[in-house]
Design a protein around this motif. Structure first.
Motif, PDB file in Angstrom:
ATOM      1  N   ARG A  58       0.861  -1.264   0.074  1.00 13.79           N
ATOM      2  CA  ARG A  58      -0.006  -0.037  -0.102  1.00 13.79           C
ATOM      3  C   ARG A  58       0.791   1.107  -0.173  1.00 13.79           C
ATOM      4  N   ASP A  59       2.150   1.113  -0.238  1.00 15.50           N
ATOM      5  CA  ASP A  59       3.028   2.225  -0.146  1.00 15.50           C
ATOM      6  C   ASP A  59       3.656   2.434  -1.608  1.00 15.50           C
ATOM      7  N   ASP A  60       3.533   3.697  -2.055  1.00 15.90           N
ATOM      8  CA  ASP A  60       3.687   3.856  -3.522  1.00 15.90           C
ATOM      9  C   ASP A  60       4.880   3.727  -3.919  1.00 15.90           C
ATOM     10  N   ARG A  61       5.966   4.006  -2.871  1.00 12.87           N
ATOM     11  CA  ARG A  61       7.574   3.815  -2.929  1.00 12.87           C
ATOM     12  C   ARG A  61       7.864   2.226  -3.193  1.00 12.87           C
ATOM     13  N   SER A  63       5.451  -0.735  -3.536  1.00  7.85           N
ATOM     14  CA  SER A  63       4.256  -1.547  -4.036  1.00  7.85           C
ATOM     15  C   SER A  63       4.630  -2.401  -5.224  1.00  7.85           C
ATOM     16  N   SER A  64       5.579  -1.822  -6.127  1.00  4.71           N
ATOM     17  CA  SER A  64       5.933  -2.739  -7.308  1.00  4.71           C
ATOM     18  C   SER A  64       7.678  -3.108  -7.147  1.00  4.71           C
TER      19      SER A  64
END
Length: 170
Positions: A58-61, A63-64
């Motif tokens: 859930r953390d954009d830094r 998540s991928s």
């Protein structure tokens, strides 16, 4: 020690350079290093403070990040920067890496666990400082460690202390 008391699946002492993070002491992880671009620990160093990620998905830094989307499937991360006193530099305390705990399940932050993590990180800094002082005071220690049956000087110095703190007993 950090893993046993807090119950996280992975505990690491990581050191960061310009290209990678490598693990000086580890529990629960088989690899010895990862590229810096995937390193959660690099974010903790950049922030110069404890980094807590309750759910990496859930953390954009993160998540991928391949360490989230694949093994070891990081969900929770908490890392405290480790700094070292440096001789002959304008900045006396330079960041080297982190002491961190990782889990494959999201977690709420336990203030007691985070207090313990900070205290353990200070202990790691103390071990690194002791090792640095010993090396500075006795630069030929490596040859004597070899004569004593150790494969290298680090095995009889700070590395053993770090492993002991993390619950790794040879």
């Amino acid at each position: 020690m950090g893993l046993g008391i807090t119950g996280y699946k992975i505990a690491l002492v990581s050191l960061i350079d310009k290209d990678r993070q490598w693990f000086k002491a580890k529990i629960g992880l088989e690899v010895d290093q990862t590229p810096r671009e995937f390193a959660f620990c690099a974010h903790a160093l950049a922030a110069d403070d404890i980094l807590i990620v309750p759910d990496a998905t859930r953390d954009d830094r993160f998540s991928s990040n391949p360490l989230v989307t694949g093994a070891p499937n990081i969900r929770f991360y908490a890392g405290v920067p480790i700094r070292a006193e440096m001789r002959n530099t304008s900045s006396r305390r330079l960041p080297l890496g982190t002491l961190c705990v990782i889990d494959d399940k999201p977690r709420d932050v336990d203030p007691g666990d985070m207090k313990l993590l900070v205290e353990l990180a200070h202990s790691v800094e103390t071990l690194i400082a002791a090792r640095s002082s010993a090396t500075y005071a006795w630069p030929d220690a490596g040859q004597y460690a070899g004569a004593a049956g150790y494969s290298d000087a680090a095995r009889c110095g700070a590395a053993s202390g770090l492993n002991y703190m993390l619950g790794i007993f040879p």
